[in-house]
Design a protein around this motif. Structure first.
Motif, mmCIF file in Angstrom:
data_model
loop_
_atom_site.group_PDB
_atom_site.id
_atom_site.type_symbol
_atom_site.label_atom_id
_atom_site.label_comp_id
_atom_site.label_asym_id
_atom_site.label_seq_id
_atom_site.Cartn_x
_atom_site.Cartn_y
_atom_site.Cartn_z
ATOM 1 N N ASN A 156 5.609 -1.454 -7.344
ATOM 2 C CA ASN A 156 6.930 -1.292 -6.714
ATOM 3 C C ASN A 156 7.027 -1.989 -5.358
ATOM 4 O OD1 ASN A 156 7.654 0.443 -8.879
ATOM 5 N ND2 ASN A 156 6.543 2.119 -7.843
ATOM 6 N N GLY A 157 6.197 -2.981 -5.163
ATOM 7 C CA GLY A 157 6.292 -3.770 -3.925
ATOM 8 C C GLY A 157 5.750 -3.072 -2.695
ATOM 9 N N GLN A 158 5.160 -1.899 -2.858
ATOM 10 C CA GLN A 158 4.660 -1.182 -1.676
ATOM 11 C C GLN A 158 3.391 -1.864 -1.149
ATOM 12 O OE1 GLN A 158 2.732 2.650 -2.176
ATOM 13 N NE2 GLN A 158 3.772 3.481 -0.378
ATOM 14 N N THR A 159 3.293 -1.995 0.171
ATOM 15 C CA THR A 159 2.063 -2.565 0.736
ATOM 16 C C THR A 159 1.075 -1.437 1.043
ATOM 17 O OG1 THR A 159 2.735 -2.437 3.047
ATOM 18 C CG2 THR A 159 3.334 -4.457 1.843
ATOM 19 N N LEU A 160 -0.195 -1.837 1.083
ATOM 20 C CA LEU A 160 -1.225 -0.836 1.403
ATOM 21 C C LEU A 160 -1.035 -0.328 2.829
ATOM 22 C CD1 LEU A 160 -3.627 0.490 -0.084
ATOM 23 C CD2 LEU A 160 -5.115 -1.094 1.116
ATOM 24 N N ASN A 161 -0.593 -1.213 3.721
ATOM 25 C CA ASN A 161 -0.358 -0.774 5.102
ATOM 26 C C ASN A 161 0.743 0.279 5.165
ATOM 27 O OD1 ASN A 161 -2.343 -2.294 6.293
ATOM 28 N ND2 ASN A 161 -1.019 -4.063 6.622
ATOM 29 N N GLN A 162 1.772 0.116 4.340
ATOM 30 C CA GLN A 162 2.828 1.146 4.303
ATOM 31 C C GLN A 162 2.242 2.459 3.787
ATOM 32 O OE1 GLN A 162 5.515 -0.993 1.747
ATOM 33 N NE2 GLN A 162 6.795 -1.696 3.444
ATOM 34 N N LYS A 163 1.458 2.347 2.720
ATOM 35 C CA LYS A 163 0.910 3.569 2.128
ATOM 36 C C LYS A 163 -0.054 4.263 3.083
ATOM 37 C CE LYS A 163 -1.665 5.649 -1.483
ATOM 38 N NZ LYS A 163 -2.556 5.595 -2.607
ATOM 39 N N TRP A 164 -0.800 3.469 3.854
ATOM 40 C CA TRP A 164 -1.817 4.047 4.735
ATOM 41 C C TRP A 164 -1.303 4.255 6.167
ATOM 42 C CZ3 TRP A 164 -7.240 1.421 3.541
ATOM 43 C CH2 TRP A 164 -7.608 1.751 2.219
#
Ligand code: N01
Length: 552
Positions: A404-412
């Protein structure tokens, strides 16, 4: 590897696995993947192998785990043929060893140097990663393995005026390849962690004057480094099966040492003191293994901390300086304990000054001085031993885009979330070696690296052999693992310190205890059990029939 043409006519290289980084993790990952018949390509931003040991070339740099244990165990021939010269190997020798491994296993032909991975995006339809490199090329891989290292993103401190300083500025984690000679110079060192503590005595020998700017006094145990005799090497080699097994399966930190069976308060004062004295004289990290509750019980911890503070007072002649060097704001071991060679004694030299920047913080750096408390400490060169954006910093530099286009930085953004420190939900076919949520920096790194590489290689082969498209951590398993990692950390004294384990050294970084403190042996068992149960807690997608890798 196979190649197709892109719309622009340029060939797109395709691999089963892209590995990011050619340090000890990336090199062994490549070797292991080849052995399992995968095509793999390693991208390395430096122009040589070695990772941490490629970058950290500062004077005095050496490993704080004994060399015969801080070495690969996957090849018996390798561990029998390599002669370590000292109990604790100096950085040039470890780098030589890394190069020897690269040559011996013919690794270089699959490593592309001077190349960073800038970004990678998961294509949900094809279940592949599109990996963009510095220089603009894109390659496709079924799997990506981040072997980016836990302590490889050197952190420049934000100090007013640093850019305007007219002398040379060096960071320990990004040291020049050519020898730096400080002879006759006035040198300032900012930072007194493991790196600062190793380089201070060496620079003190060269500099006309050395000023050490200390924000937090640190516990350090003497290394007692010495040359290894052939007899000592042979003795370890003959016991390697036992030593390696212990480090992998029974130890908590991947180091062969006695396992304490009693707590510090189970002994009376004189017995306890005798044990600390013996470990102090033996030297090294295993000082913390005298008793089994030093990381758990404040009163027990105080006995070890008091012992080291007394030692500092014995070594350092100026009582005021000794007091400043005695750590007093964190339990011993809750920040990575340092291993030194004549660090405290260096402050007895007439050309070394300690400046306490806790009580009088650095106000600014001028063209030729570090200003604290309204006073200018003039220096010709500055050494920043200010550490790293640890564990997550190198991963965060890559734009990793999962489902879904989410970046790992956003998730973390609120702190790293992984299942077993190996994968993060929403990022299929993306593995991290010694990632947050695994023992990693709390262990002998090579033991943890080998365990992760073996596990990842088996997992990737499992996916291939069943004709699956993708594997990823389930959100449920990840949530439970993150909670477990936090619960275990909370039973210890570690979270009390403002350490890089907690992300506390980077302004704005979430305060979360990042490594898993449950122990190397128990952690390995958990990972093995998960695999034996068909990768419990992971979600697989794709059909269950053997076929070639999609990316090949
Ligand atoms: O970094 P650190 P390191 N102004 O973060 C200070 C491994 N390693 O490179 O504690 C002023 O530990 C900071 O002060 P404070 C090992 O795992 C291993 O030394 O935040 N000061 C601290 O004193 C180790 O733990 C080996 O208050 C500033 C220092 O800089 C890890 O790498 C050798 C500052 C940083 O200490 C990191 O060690 C070397 C600022 N703005 C490293 N910012 C061996 O194997 C930071 N500091 C032996």
């Amino acid at each position: 590897m196979s190649a197709q043409s892109s719309p622009s006519g340029k060939p797109i290289e395709r691999y089963d696995v892209v590995v990011v980084g050619a340090g000890f993790a990336g090199m062994y990952m490549l070797h292991k993947l080849r052995g399992q018949g995968f095509s793999a390509r390693v991208y390395e931003q430096g122009d040589g192998v070695g990772g941490t040991w490629y970058w950290n070339r500062y004077p005095g740099a050496r490993c704080d785990v004994e060399s015969m244990q801080y070495s690969y165990s996957f090849s018996d021939e390798l561990q029998r043929e390599w002669d370590w010269s000292e109990r604790y190997a100096p950085q040039p020798e470890i780098l030589k060893y890394a190069n020897h491994v690269a040559d011996r296993f013919d690794l270089r032909r699959d490593i592309q140097f001077d190349t960073s991975v800038v970004s990678a995006a998961f294509d949900e339809r094809a279940s592949t990663w599109s990996v963009t490199l510095s220089g603009g090329a894109t390659v496709i891989a079924k799997f990506v393995v981040l072997a980016t290292g836990c302590l490889s993103n050197a952190r420049m401190p934000e100090i007013k005026g640093l850019d305007g300083f007219k002398g040379k500025v060096y960071h320990t984690g990004h040291w020049p390849h050519e020898t730096v000679d400080f002879t006759g110079q006035r040198v300032g060192v900012i930072g007194t962690g493991s790196s600062g503590i190793q380089l201070v005595p060496v620079i003190a020998e060269q500099a006309s004057h050395l000023t050490v700017f200390q924000r937090t006094a640190n516990f350090a145990i003497p290394a007692r480094n010495a040359a290894l005799t052939e007899q000592e090497r042979q003795s370890v080699r003959s016991r390697y099966p036992e030593i390696r097994h212990f480090a992998r399966v029974e130890s908590r930190n991947g180091i062969y040492t006695e396992m304490p069976d009693r707590g510090a308060l189970d002994d009376g004062d004189s017995d306890r003191r005798a044990k600390y004295e013996a470990r102090w004289n033996h030297g090294g990290l295993t000082f913390m293994s005298v008793y089994n509750n030093l990381a758990l019980d404040q009163t027990a911890n105080d006995t070890a901390a008091d012992f080291v503070r007394e030692k500092i007072a014995e070594i350092v002649e100026n009582p005021e300086t000794a007091k400043q060097l005695q750590p007093n704001n964190h339990p011993i071991g809750s920040k990575r304990i340092c291993v030194d060679t004549e660090y405290f004694a260096a402050f007895n030299r007439p050309n070394v000054t300690l400046v306490d920047i806790k009580s009088s913080p650095i106000e600014e750096i001028t063209v030729n001085a570090v200003r604290t408390g309204g006073r200018d400490h003039e220096v010709d060169a500055l050494v920043l031993a200010t550490g790293f954006d640890a564990m997550t910093g190198s991963v965060a530099k890559i734009e990793l885009r999962g489902r879904n286009g989410q970046t790992l930085n956003q998730k973390w953004a609120e702190g790293p979330r992984t299942y077993l420190g190996l994968m993060s939900a929403g990022f299929p076919n993306l593995f991290v070696i010694t990632g947050p949520g695994s023992p990693s920096v709390l262990s002998n790194m090579i033991v943890s690296i080998e365990q992760h590489v073996d596990w990842i290689a088996d997992c990737v082969a499992y996916v291939r052999d069943r004709g699956l498209h993708a594997i990823e951590a389930s959100t449920d398993a990840e949530d439970k693992w993150v909670a477990h990692v936090n619960e275990v950390a909370a039973t210890t004294l570690y979270p009390q310190a403002n350490s890089w384990y907690m992300g506390a050294n980077v302004p704005g970084k979430p305060r979360i205890f990042m490594p898993y403190i449950g122990g190397v042996g128990p952690y390995r068992q958990i990972c093995n059990d998960v695999a034996t149960k068909g990768y419990e807690g992971f979600v697989m997608t794709g059909k269950e029939q053997p076929r070639k890798m999609a990316a090949s």
